[in-house]
Motif scaffolding. Structure first.
Motif, PDB file in Angstrom:
ATOM      1  N   LEU A   1     -22.235  -4.442 -13.735  1.00 11.55           N
ATOM      2  CA  LEU A   1     -23.356  -4.015 -14.574  1.00 11.55           C
ATOM      3  C   LEU A   1     -23.025  -2.731 -15.331  1.00 11.55           C
ATOM      4  N   ARG A   2     -22.392  -1.786 -14.660  1.00  9.56           N
ATOM      5  CA  ARG A   2     -22.072  -0.516 -15.310  1.00  9.56           C
ATOM      6  C   ARG A   2     -21.009  -0.685 -16.396  1.00  9.56           C
ATOM      7  N   LEU A   3     -20.027  -1.544 -16.136  1.00  8.24           N
ATOM      8  CA  LEU A   3     -18.994  -1.784 -17.152  1.00  8.24           C
ATOM      9  C   LEU A   3     -19.559  -2.541 -18.349  1.00  8.24           C
ATOM     10  N   LEU A   4     -20.479  -3.445 -18.097  1.00  8.94           N
ATOM     11  CA  LEU A   4     -21.136  -4.145 -19.208  1.00  8.94           C
ATOM     12  C   LEU A   4     -21.885  -3.154 -20.087  1.00  8.94           C
ATOM     13  N   ALA A   5     -22.580  -2.208 -19.452  1.00  9.08           N
ATOM     14  CA  ALA A   5     -23.320  -1.211 -20.216  1.00  9.08           C
ATOM     15  C   ALA A   5     -22.377  -0.282 -20.979  1.00  9.08           C
ATOM     16  N   ALA A   6     -21.239   0.048 -20.374  1.00  6.96           N
ATOM     17  CA  ALA A   6     -20.310   0.986 -20.998  1.00  6.96           C
ATOM     18  C   ALA A   6     -19.565   0.368 -22.177  1.00  6.96           C
ATOM     19  N   HIS A   7     -19.204  -0.914 -22.071  1.00  7.54           N
ATOM     20  CA  HIS A   7     -18.348  -1.532 -23.094  1.00  7.54           C
ATOM     21  C   HIS A   7     -19.083  -2.505 -24.019  1.00  7.54           C
ATOM     22  N   ALA A   8     -20.245  -3.029 -23.597  1.00  8.82           N
ATOM     23  CA  ALA A   8     -20.973  -4.053 -24.370  1.00  8.82           C
ATOM     24  C   ALA A   8     -20.008  -5.096 -24.915  1.00  8.82           C
ATOM     25  N   PRO A   9     -19.282  -5.822 -24.047  1.00  5.10           N
ATOM     26  CA  PRO A   9     -18.260  -6.773 -24.523  1.00  5.10           C
ATOM     27  C   PRO A   9     -18.862  -7.860 -25.415  1.00  5.10           C
ATOM     28  N   ALA A  10     -18.092  -8.256 -26.412  1.00  2.79           N
ATOM     29  CA  ALA A  10     -18.586  -9.208 -27.410  1.00  2.79           C
ATOM     30  C   ALA A  10     -18.888 -10.575 -26.809  1.00  2.79           C
TER      31      ALA A  10
ATOM     32  N   LEU B   1     -13.120  -7.619 -23.961  1.00  2.58           N
ATOM     33  CA  LEU B   1     -13.727  -8.835 -24.492  1.00  2.58           C
ATOM     34  C   LEU B   1     -14.794  -9.391 -23.557  1.00  2.58           C
ATOM     35  N   TYR B   2     -14.542  -9.292 -22.257  1.00  2.00           N
ATOM     36  CA  TYR B   2     -15.433  -9.940 -21.291  1.00  2.00           C
ATOM     37  C   TYR B   2     -15.282  -9.256 -19.945  1.00  2.00           C
ATOM     38  N   VAL B   3     -16.405  -9.111 -19.243  1.00  2.00           N
ATOM     39  CA  VAL B   3     -16.410  -8.513 -17.905  1.00  2.00           C
ATOM     40  C   VAL B   3     -17.069  -9.501 -16.949  1.00  2.00           C
ATOM     41  N   GLY B   4     -16.468  -9.675 -15.787  1.00  2.00           N
ATOM     42  CA  GLY B   4     -17.037 -10.571 -14.784  1.00  2.00           C
ATOM     43  C   GLY B   4     -16.763 -10.052 -13.397  1.00  2.00           C
TER      44      GLY B   4
ATOM     45  N   TYR C   1     -10.107 -19.498 -15.412  1.00  2.00           N
ATOM     46  CA  TYR C   1     -10.315 -19.446 -16.860  1.00  2.00           C
ATOM     47  C   TYR C   1      -9.208 -20.168 -17.628  1.00  2.00           C
ATOM     48  N   PHE C   2      -8.078 -20.393 -16.980  1.00  2.00           N
ATOM     49  CA  PHE C   2      -6.939 -20.992 -17.677  1.00  2.00           C
ATOM     50  C   PHE C   2      -6.802 -22.490 -17.395  1.00  2.00           C
ATOM     51  N   THR C   3      -7.825 -23.075 -16.784  1.00  2.00           N
ATOM     52  CA  THR C   3      -7.808 -24.519 -16.518  1.00  2.00           C
ATOM     53  C   THR C   3      -8.543 -25.308 -17.578  1.00  2.00           C
ATOM     54  N   GLY C   4      -9.324 -24.616 -18.433  1.00  2.00           N
ATOM     55  CA  GLY C   4     -10.119 -25.318 -19.433  1.00  2.00           C
ATOM     56  C   GLY C   4     -11.365 -25.955 -18.872  1.00  2.00           C
ATOM     57  N   SER C   5     -11.731 -25.603 -17.631  1.00  2.00           N
ATOM     58  CA  SER C   5     -12.882 -26.247 -16.999  1.00  2.00           C
ATOM     59  C   SER C   5     -14.212 -25.650 -17.446  1.00  2.00           C
ATOM     60  N   ASP C   6     -14.190 -24.461 -18.063  1.00  2.00           N
ATOM     61  CA  ASP C   6     -15.440 -23.849 -18.524  1.00  2.00           C
ATOM     62  C   ASP C   6     -15.834 -24.474 -19.861  1.00  2.00           C
ATOM     63  N   PRO C   7     -17.022 -25.111 -19.936  1.00  2.00           N
ATOM     64  CA  PRO C   7     -17.406 -25.817 -21.161  1.00  2.00           C
ATOM     65  C   PRO C   7     -17.864 -24.911 -22.295  1.00  2.00           C
ATOM     66  N   ARG C   8     -18.064 -23.615 -22.040  1.00  2.00           N
ATOM     67  CA  ARG C   8     -18.578 -22.721 -23.072  1.00  2.00           C
ATOM     68  C   ARG C   8     -17.497 -22.429 -24.111  1.00  2.00           C
ATOM     69  N   ARG C   9     -17.817 -22.719 -25.375  1.00  2.00           N
ATOM     70  CA  ARG C   9     -16.821 -22.556 -26.446  1.00  2.00           C
ATOM     71  C   ARG C   9     -16.393 -21.105 -26.582  1.00  2.00           C
ATOM     72  N   ARG C  10     -17.361 -20.195 -26.440  1.00  2.00           N
ATOM     73  CA  ARG C  10     -17.010 -18.783 -26.643  1.00  2.00           C
ATOM     74  C   ARG C  10     -16.044 -18.282 -25.580  1.00  2.00           C
TER      75      ARG C  10
ATOM     76  N   GLY D   1     -13.630 -20.134 -24.132  1.00  2.00           N
ATOM     77  CA  GLY D   1     -12.309 -20.586 -24.554  1.00  2.00           C
ATOM     78  C   GLY D   1     -11.745 -19.713 -25.655  1.00  2.00           C
ATOM     79  N   GLU D   2     -12.594 -19.320 -26.590  1.00  2.00           N
ATOM     80  CA  GLU D   2     -12.166 -18.438 -27.673  1.00  2.00           C
ATOM     81  C   GLU D   2     -11.744 -17.076 -27.131  1.00  2.00           C
ATOM     82  N   MET D   3     -12.521 -16.574 -26.143  1.00  2.00           N
ATOM     83  CA  MET D   3     -12.201 -15.276 -25.548  1.00  2.00           C
ATOM     84  C   MET D   3     -10.859 -15.313 -24.842  1.00  2.00           C
ATOM     85  N   VAL D   4     -10.610 -16.362 -24.068  1.00  2.00           N
ATOM     86  CA  VAL D   4      -9.344 -16.458 -23.328  1.00  2.00           C
ATOM     87  C   VAL D   4      -8.169 -16.557 -24.292  1.00  2.00           C
ATOM     88  N   ASN D   5      -8.331 -17.257 -25.393  1.00  2.00           N
ATOM     89  CA  ASN D   5      -7.257 -17.360 -26.387  1.00  2.00           C
ATOM     90  C   ASN D   5      -6.922 -15.998 -26.995  1.00  2.00           C
TER      91      ASN D   5
END
Length: 584
Positions: A299-308, A248-251, A263-272, A274-278
């Motif tokens: 960068l390589r994992l992003l290219a390999a998986h293209a996470p939504a 779903l997501y690479v960081g 990610y589990f504190t709710g401090s990230d204001p980006r709606r997507r 929160g949806e990803m963590v759920n």
């Protein structure tokens, strides 16, 4: 133990906080007493570790009205890595008061105030745990966290990390954090004020308004904290996976466990997010030697998986290139596929077309798409002496032009792209001067901006090409623990990475990394097949202060007439573009 304070009329009392909630929650933060606190500890666990230093600054109305600072005897050994980080040794705390002596004094110093801390969960956790252990009443029900504030108020581009040192650099505060409690508390005061300034014009001025503006903790998110349970406190890459095991997501993180927990504190204001963590059902990780390796693997994992749920770097080779056509009378065109002497990649096709047109005009390359066949000359008739009209061919002329007449123009463009000559940029500068002298200021401004974009694109491509031409480059950089971070780079790609810890000879480690490094076969194009983002990340790492070249198969150097020589010109042009216009 150091303690200084002066009384200020109207300071909140304990009764104000306990009995008159509206008195402080609806009062302007400017008129509210705040105590900014920072701790140094023997580790990260409030239950297992102990406090070694407390620093606090009391503020009201934007002014400092008191400070509190003391070392604390933790009653146990201080780990070597903590000594290295903070500089606090066991000898320094051997005669210091214990937390049982210090905490009551701190409570009295801060009583009636709202507590503020950078990563308040950490500091408040230690203070509450010690208060409970010592059976001391803890009267502070309100606190603010500058980490949470920064993540809500600042954009990810502006503040990729919200470490105190990074925010201190961003805001250019007067007191720099040093991993000593009072210095860090003083730095946090300035960061806190700068963050408040950002939201003051958004109707956020009271404690109630600020806490409503900040993200609130979600019980469903908190319940997923167990997903980070087995992650190490090491640099690396994390992958959130969904119900079907999809990525779903690479960081990337310098501390995997701490970053994923955030990610589990709710401090990230980006709606997507929160949806990803759920949606996430597990978090995988790849532990890395250092932050550079983590960035490359991300960068390589992003290219390999293209996470939504990632929005960047999922197509590393995508971009637009300015190339010379293979025609008898070549011209510049914009293409997805680079040639050996291409310029790029450029993210926006319109920008690439504008740069191609500007270079073509300066060099006199034709811009028409007329098929000229195998004729030994071409003839794009000009309707006006002095150059092509708008929409006409850049190479328009009243007389037929032979191939020997035309090829020097192509050579000038090739030399510009390779960095062997910047004569074309001089032509563009002369045109800018003529427009300005003719008082055609709007046309001059457009030409200036296009020329600046051209210089930036040329400089970037030439920098990366210089790195990618090197078959093998071994670089070392000092780390925070007085060891060395090592990287083996082959044709603009990270082939191997490792560390030589403090006290370990780095050269044998470098030799081992070279022997085990990935084989890289050069491809076509100016970057020899390397992904531009990875090459750019490596170039920044290699050229930052402190980096040392251990060995190189070829010299690491830019061409003599590279566009980098025009970087000051480009920066001045950018500044002129963003400067406010004077009225009149």
């Amino acid at each position: 133990m150091g303690f200084t304070a002066q009384s200020v009329g109207g300071q909140l009392t304990f009764a104000d906080l306990e009995n008159g909630g509206d008195d402080y929650t609806d009062r302007s933060l400017f008129d509210t007493t705040l105590v900014v606190v920072d701790l140094e500890t023997t580790g990260g666990s409030p239950t297992e570790d102990r406090i070694t230093e407390i620093g606090a600054v009391k503020i009201r109305g934007g002014e400092v009205i008191g400070e509190f600072a003391t070392l604390v005897d933790p009653g146990r050994l201080i780990p070597p890595q903590i000594v290295t980080l903070t500089g606090i040794t066991e000898a320094m705390v051997s005669d210091a008061p214990t937390i049982a002596q210090v905490l009551p004094s701190f409570v009295e110093f801060a009583r009636g105030a709202i507590l503020v801390a950078h990563n308040a969960r950490f500091d408040m956790g230690f203070l509450r745990q010690n208060a409970a252990r010592l059976d001391i009443d803890w009267p502070f029900n309100a606190s603010l966290c500058t980490v949470t504030m920064a993540r809500r108020i600042l954009t990810r581009d502006e503040a990729p990390t919200v470490r105190l040192s990074a925010l201190a650099d961003l805001f250019d505060v007067s007191v720099r954090p040093t991993h000593r409690a009072l210095d860090d508390a003083r730095a946090t005061v300035e960061v806190f004020h700068r963050l408040l300034e950002r939201v003051g014009n958004q109707g956020v001025g009271t404690y109630r308004e600020l806490t409503a503006y900040l993200p609130r903790s979600n019980p469903r998110l908190r319940a997923k904290r167990t997903l980070a349970r087995d992650l190490p406190a090491r640099p690396g890459v994390y992958l959130f996976r969904g119900p079907s095991d999809e990525v779903l997501y690479v960081g990337t993180a310098v501390d995997l466990r701490r970053r994923v927990l955030s990610y589990f504190t709710g401090s990230d204001p980006r709606r997507r997010i929160g949806e990803m963590v759920n949606l996430a059902t597990r978090v995988d990780h790849v532990e890395c030697a250092h932050a550079l390796e983590a960035g490359v693997r991300e960068l390589r994992l992003l290219a390999a998986h293209a996470p939504a749920y990632n929005r960047r770097s999922t197509q590393p080779h995508r971009g637009w290139w300015i190339v010379l056509t293979g025609e008898r009378f070549p011209r510049l065109k914009v293409s997805r596929t680079p040639t050996e002497d291409a310029l790029g990649p450029i993210g926006n096709r319109t920008t690439a077309a504008t740069i191609a047109d500007l270079i073509g005009q300066a060099a006199g390359l034709r811009s028409c798409t007329t098929r000229l066949g195998s004729a030994s000359h071409h003839w794009c008739r000009s309707e006006s002496v002095g150059g092509p009209q708008i929409g006409g061919c850049n190479a328009a002329s009243d007389l037929p032009q032979t191939l020997p007449d035309y090829l020097p123009r192509v050579t000038a463009v090739r030399d510009l792209l390779s960095g062997d000559s910047d004569d074309v940029l001089t032509v563009l500068t002369d045109r800018l001067i003529r427009l300005s002298d003719a008082q055609m200021f709007e046309s001059a401004a457009r030409h200036r901006d296009r020329m600046s974009a051209t210089i930036d694109a040329l400089a970037r491509c030439q920098r990366l090409a210089a790195l990618c031409r090197i078959a093998e480059l071994v670089v070392a950089r000092p780390d925070q623990d007085r060891g060395w971070e090592l990287a083996v780079i082959r044709h603009g790609r990270l082939a191997s990475a490792g560390v030589a810890r403090r006290g370990v000879a780095p050269m044998p480690v470098a030799a081992t990394l070279v022997a085990a490094a990935e084989t890289v076969v050069a491809d076509d194009g100016p970057l020899l097949g390397a992904a531009p983002e990875e090459a750019g990340l490596l170039y920044r790492w290699v050229t930052e202060p402190g980096a040392r070249i251990v060995s190189a198969s070829e010299p690491f150097a830019l061409p003599g007439a590279c566009a980098e020589r025009w970087s000051a010109w480009s920066q001045t042009a950018h500044a002129a573009r963003t400067a406010p216009r004077r009225a009149g």
